[in-house]
Every structure is written in C-alpha cells, then in structure tokens.
Motif scaffolding. Sequence first.
Motif, PDB file in Angstrom:
ATOM      1  N   ALA A 180     -21.752 -29.689  11.233  1.00 57.57           N
ATOM      2  CA  ALA A 180     -20.703 -29.270  12.373  1.00 57.57           C
ATOM      3  C   ALA A 180     -19.434 -28.954  11.635  1.00 57.57           C
ATOM      4  CB  ALA A 180     -20.724 -30.226  13.495  1.00 57.57           C
ATOM      5  N   LEU A 181     -19.098 -29.841  10.692  1.00 54.18           N
ATOM      6  CA  LEU A 181     -17.818 -29.703   9.965  1.00 54.18           C
ATOM      7  C   LEU A 181     -17.904 -28.382   9.323  1.00 54.18           C
ATOM      8  CD1 LEU A 181     -15.313 -30.254   8.791  1.00 54.18           C
ATOM      9  CD2 LEU A 181     -16.284 -31.800   7.332  1.00 54.18           C
ATOM     10  N   LEU A 182     -19.053 -28.037   8.467  1.00 51.87           N
ATOM     11  CA  LEU A 182     -18.905 -26.871   7.705  1.00 51.87           C
ATOM     12  C   LEU A 182     -18.942 -25.528   8.945  1.00 51.87           C
ATOM     13  CD1 LEU A 182     -22.097 -27.541   5.435  1.00 51.87           C
ATOM     14  CD2 LEU A 182     -19.765 -27.733   4.959  1.00 51.87           C
ATOM     15  N   MET A 183     -19.471 -25.643   9.814  1.00 49.14           N
ATOM     16  CA  MET A 183     -19.638 -24.747  10.911  1.00 49.14           C
ATOM     17  C   MET A 183     -17.831 -24.424  11.311  1.00 49.14           C
ATOM     18  SD  MET A 183     -22.518 -23.215  11.717  1.00 49.14           S
ATOM     19  CE  MET A 183     -22.433 -22.703  13.322  1.00 49.14           C
ATOM     20  N   ASN A 184     -17.503 -25.512  11.573  1.00 43.22           N
ATOM     21  CA  ASN A 184     -15.855 -25.445  11.934  1.00 43.22           C
ATOM     22  C   ASN A 184     -14.982 -24.865  10.790  1.00 43.22           C
ATOM     23  OD1 ASN A 184     -16.188 -26.280  14.581  1.00 43.22           O
ATOM     24  ND2 ASN A 184     -15.487 -28.539  14.084  1.00 43.22           N
ATOM     25  N   LEU A 185     -15.246 -25.160   9.509  1.00 44.12           N
ATOM     26  CA  LEU A 185     -14.500 -24.929   8.473  1.00 44.12           C
ATOM     27  C   LEU A 185     -14.681 -23.389   7.793  1.00 44.12           C
ATOM     28  CD1 LEU A 185     -12.681 -25.763   6.217  1.00 44.12           C
ATOM     29  CD2 LEU A 185     -14.516 -26.760   4.682  1.00 44.12           C
ATOM     30  N   GLN A 186     -16.091 -22.954   8.295  1.00 46.03           N
ATOM     31  CA  GLN A 186     -16.136 -21.567   8.034  1.00 46.03           C
ATOM     32  C   GLN A 186     -15.546 -20.771   9.065  1.00 46.03           C
ATOM     33  OE1 GLN A 186     -20.423 -20.968   7.872  1.00 46.03           O
ATOM     34  NE2 GLN A 186     -20.344 -20.486   9.993  1.00 46.03           N
ATOM     35  N   ARG A 187     -15.083 -21.423  10.268  1.00 42.55           N
ATOM     36  CA  ARG A 187     -14.575 -20.376  11.155  1.00 42.55           C
ATOM     37  C   ARG A 187     -13.017 -20.660  11.311  1.00 42.55           C
ATOM     38  NH1 ARG A 187     -19.262 -21.479  14.607  1.00 42.55           N
ATOM     39  NH2 ARG A 187     -18.286 -23.313  15.236  1.00 42.55           N
ATOM     40  N   CYS A 188     -12.581 -21.721  10.586  1.00 41.52           N
ATOM     41  CA  CYS A 188     -11.105 -22.148  10.592  1.00 41.52           C
ATOM     42  C   CYS A 188     -10.185 -21.180   9.676  1.00 41.52           C
ATOM     43  CB  CYS A 188     -11.038 -23.447  10.034  1.00 41.52           C
ATOM     44  SG  CYS A 188      -9.384 -23.960   9.911  1.00 41.52           S
ATOM     45  N   ALA A 189      -9.354 -20.590  10.181  1.00 36.58           N
ATOM     46  CA  ALA A 189      -8.070 -19.621   9.286  1.00 36.58           C
ATOM     47  C   ALA A 189      -7.735 -20.455   8.227  1.00 36.58           C
ATOM     48  CB  ALA A 189      -7.219 -19.315  10.324  1.00 36.58           C
ATOM     49  N   LYS A 190      -7.599 -19.872   7.108  1.00 35.65           N
ATOM     50  CA  LYS A 190      -7.349 -20.499   5.802  1.00 35.65           C
ATOM     51  C   LYS A 190      -6.025 -21.652   5.919  1.00 35.65           C
ATOM     52  CE  LYS A 190      -8.226 -18.625   2.093  1.00 35.65           C
ATOM     53  NZ  LYS A 190      -8.197 -17.436   0.862  1.00 35.65           N
ATOM     54  N   PRO A 191      -4.906 -21.068   6.632  1.00 33.52           N
ATOM     55  CA  PRO A 191      -3.817 -21.797   6.672  1.00 33.52           C
ATOM     56  C   PRO A 191      -4.038 -23.065   7.688  1.00 33.52           C
ATOM     57  CG  PRO A 191      -3.184 -19.620   7.327  1.00 33.52           C
ATOM     58  CD  PRO A 191      -4.868 -19.353   7.074  1.00 33.52           C
ATOM     59  N   ALA A 192      -4.981 -23.043   8.352  1.00 30.90           N
ATOM     60  CA  ALA A 192      -5.405 -24.292   9.268  1.00 30.90           C
ATOM     61  C   ALA A 192      -6.373 -25.314   8.547  1.00 30.90           C
ATOM     62  CB  ALA A 192      -5.958 -23.745  10.616  1.00 30.90           C
ATOM     63  N   VAL A 193      -6.510 -24.875   7.545  1.00 32.00           N
ATOM     64  CA  VAL A 193      -7.563 -25.639   6.838  1.00 32.00           C
ATOM     65  C   VAL A 193      -7.151 -27.423   6.748  1.00 32.00           C
ATOM     66  CG1 VAL A 193      -8.695 -26.569   4.483  1.00 32.00           C
ATOM     67  CG2 VAL A 193      -8.945 -24.083   5.562  1.00 32.00           C
ATOM     68  N   PRO A 194      -5.834 -27.703   6.191  1.00 35.25           N
ATOM     69  CA  PRO A 194      -5.397 -28.888   6.052  1.00 35.25           C
ATOM     70  C   PRO A 194      -5.260 -29.616   7.284  1.00 35.25           C
ATOM     71  CG  PRO A 194      -4.124 -27.479   4.649  1.00 35.25           C
ATOM     72  CD  PRO A 194      -4.974 -26.464   5.539  1.00 35.25           C
ATOM     73  N   ALA A 195      -4.873 -29.172   8.434  1.00 39.09           N
ATOM     74  CA  ALA A 195      -4.966 -29.955   9.635  1.00 39.09           C
ATOM     75  C   ALA A 195      -6.520 -30.058  10.207  1.00 39.09           C
ATOM     76  CB  ALA A 195      -4.359 -28.919  10.585  1.00 39.09           C
ATOM     77  N   LEU A 196      -7.345 -29.187  10.086  1.00 38.61           N
ATOM     78  CA  LEU A 196      -8.884 -29.382  10.497  1.00 38.61           C
ATOM     79  C   LEU A 196      -9.328 -30.689   9.626  1.00 38.61           C
ATOM     80  CD1 LEU A 196     -11.170 -28.680  11.860  1.00 38.61           C
ATOM     81  CD2 LEU A 196     -12.021 -27.338   9.736  1.00 38.61           C
ATOM     82  N   MET A 197      -8.900 -30.651   8.131  1.00 37.21           N
ATOM     83  CA  MET A 197      -9.338 -31.906   7.322  1.00 37.21           C
ATOM     84  C   MET A 197      -8.877 -33.063   7.843  1.00 37.21           C
ATOM     85  SD  MET A 197     -11.687 -30.585   5.294  1.00 37.21           S
ATOM     86  CE  MET A 197     -12.033 -29.837   6.842  1.00 37.21           C
ATOM     87  N   ALA A 198      -7.736 -32.854   8.420  1.00 42.58           N
ATOM     88  CA  ALA A 198      -6.771 -34.234   8.599  1.00 42.58           C
ATOM     89  C   ALA A 198      -7.566 -34.832  10.058  1.00 42.58           C
ATOM     90  CB  ALA A 198      -5.366 -34.003   8.962  1.00 42.58           C
ATOM     91  N   ARG A 199      -8.121 -33.851  10.796  1.00 39.54           N
ATOM     92  CA  ARG A 199      -8.599 -34.242  12.109  1.00 39.54           C
ATOM     93  C   ARG A 199      -9.844 -34.948  11.629  1.00 39.54           C
ATOM     94  NH1 ARG A 199     -11.300 -31.060  16.044  1.00 39.54           N
ATOM     95  NH2 ARG A 199     -10.584 -28.766  15.051  1.00 39.54           N
ATOM     96  N   TYR A 200     -10.649 -34.422  10.637  1.00 39.54           N
ATOM     97  CA  TYR A 200     -11.863 -35.076  10.363  1.00 39.54           C
ATOM     98  C   TYR A 200     -11.918 -36.440   9.391  1.00 39.54           C
ATOM     99  CZ  TYR A 200     -14.828 -31.578  12.410  1.00 39.54           C
ATOM    100  OH  TYR A 200     -15.743 -30.872  13.162  1.00 39.54           O
ATOM    101  N   ALA A 201     -10.402 -36.579   8.847  1.00 35.35           N
ATOM    102  CA  ALA A 201     -10.319 -37.699   7.922  1.00 35.35           C
ATOM    103  C   ALA A 201     -10.710 -39.120   8.341  1.00 35.35           C
ATOM    104  CB  ALA A 201      -8.869 -37.859   7.548  1.00 35.35           C
ATOM    105  N   SER A 202     -11.443 -39.786   7.562  1.00 35.21           N
ATOM    106  CA  SER A 202     -12.005 -41.147   8.001  1.00 35.21           C
ATOM    107  C   SER A 202     -10.902 -42.445   8.054  1.00 35.21           C
ATOM    108  CB  SER A 202     -13.031 -41.552   7.140  1.00 35.21           C
ATOM    109  OG  SER A 202     -12.730 -41.546   5.825  1.00 35.21           O
ATOM    110  N   VAL A 203      -9.738 -42.057   7.521  1.00 36.93           N
ATOM    111  CA  VAL A 203      -8.655 -42.956   7.262  1.00 36.93           C
ATOM    112  C   VAL A 203      -7.475 -42.514   7.397  1.00 36.93           C
ATOM    113  CG1 VAL A 203      -9.763 -44.598   5.559  1.00 36.93           C
ATOM    114  CG2 VAL A 203      -8.438 -42.591   4.702  1.00 36.93           C
TER     115      VAL A 203
END
Length: 203
Positions: A180-203
Amino acid sequence: MSCIAVIDFETTGLSPAMGDRATEVAIVLVENGNVVDRFQSLMNAGVHIPAFITSLTGISNAMVAAAPDAASVMLDASRFVGNTPMVAHNASFDRRFWQAELARAGAAAAQPFACTMLVARRLYPQAPCHKLGVLVDYHHLPRAGRAHRALADAEMAASLLGQIQHDLRTRHRVGKPDHALLMNLQRCAKPAVPALMARYASV
DNA sequence: TGCCAGGCCCTCTTTAGGGCCTT
C-alpha cells in the motif's frame, strides 16, 4: 509484512493491443524481504517471435513451440498469485500483458500493481537512469542470471524491491514498507515524498 | 539496433511536447 508477488514477462513486443503476446512469465513471492516461492514458464501463444526479440531474450520459436500453451500457463500463474498484490519494474507494461493474457484465458486480473521504476525515480533521483539493470548495479545488488529472461529479471526486481524497502525503513523510518505504501509512493508527486514518508514514519 | 503502445514525469507546461522504460 504481507506477501508481494514480483512479476516479469518476456514478450514478442511492447503492446498486446498491437497483437504482441507473452513468451515467458516469472513470478517470485517475497515475504519479509525473502523470496519464499517461484513460478516460471515459457508459453506457446502460437505467434512468431521476431529475430530481434530472440537476440534480446534468447527465447526462440523452437523453445516456445515445445512449451505449454499460453492459457494453461496463465491459469497456473493466476492460481500461484491468488490475491497477492503485485510489483513489477515499469509495471504498466507487465500489467497490460497480465490482463491481456488472463483475459484470453478467461480469468480475472484484479490484483493491484505497484511499480519499482516509479518508486525508484522518487527515492533515487541521483541514479544514472532507472532501467532495472542499472538500478541493480547502482545498488550493488546481485545479477540473478541472463538479463531479459523472466526469472532473472523478476529476481532482480525483487532484489530492488528489497533495497527500496530497506531504504524506506532506514532513511525514512517507515516501520513496515508494504504494498500500500509503494502504491502511494509511486503516485505521490516528487515534492510531496518527504511529507508522505513522515506520515508513514514509525517514530 | 530499432520501430510499435501506454503511463508516467519534467519543463521552455497545463488548449503541449518530448523523454523514459518495458519487449
């Protein structure tokens, strides 16, 4: 982490809509970063393989003539995959052939596809290019065998997937980098990648 | 050695065009 099926097709060309057919399919099942099962078969679709394709893949007309028919191979492949979400390198290509060949065999193809190429373009913009073999070399991953054979390419794509999941865990602190994360990441605009990763961060 | 198609990305953009990537 859930199971992911990494698939690669060898074909007679680029477009099933233009009459191109699959000549070989390989699928590796990856669970917790490990390959836990493999499926590979040549298939006979009853079409001529151009000389260029034989020189590229090593797959000849004689080889597919001795192979099981395409429909039976695809039905076996579909049973092997089940409902497992799928990954491929440049997934739009493999998804088209997966859907076209299964439709010919009278089976559904409902599995979602994620794309290692699209994800790699976001995670590794500094890579020389985003061809599968180049990314494998870029990360010093093992070459699984002859390139442009389905199982070797599926194994290399699985290795690249493992590298992507490792980098998501270590660089972005994502606990369980799943499909599911890969699906989101492949559709995510490049500038938004850090924000997406922060949303998935475990800590 | 390459063409086809199609989805995606990037930019000199968005009423578009060209490059990448797959066989």
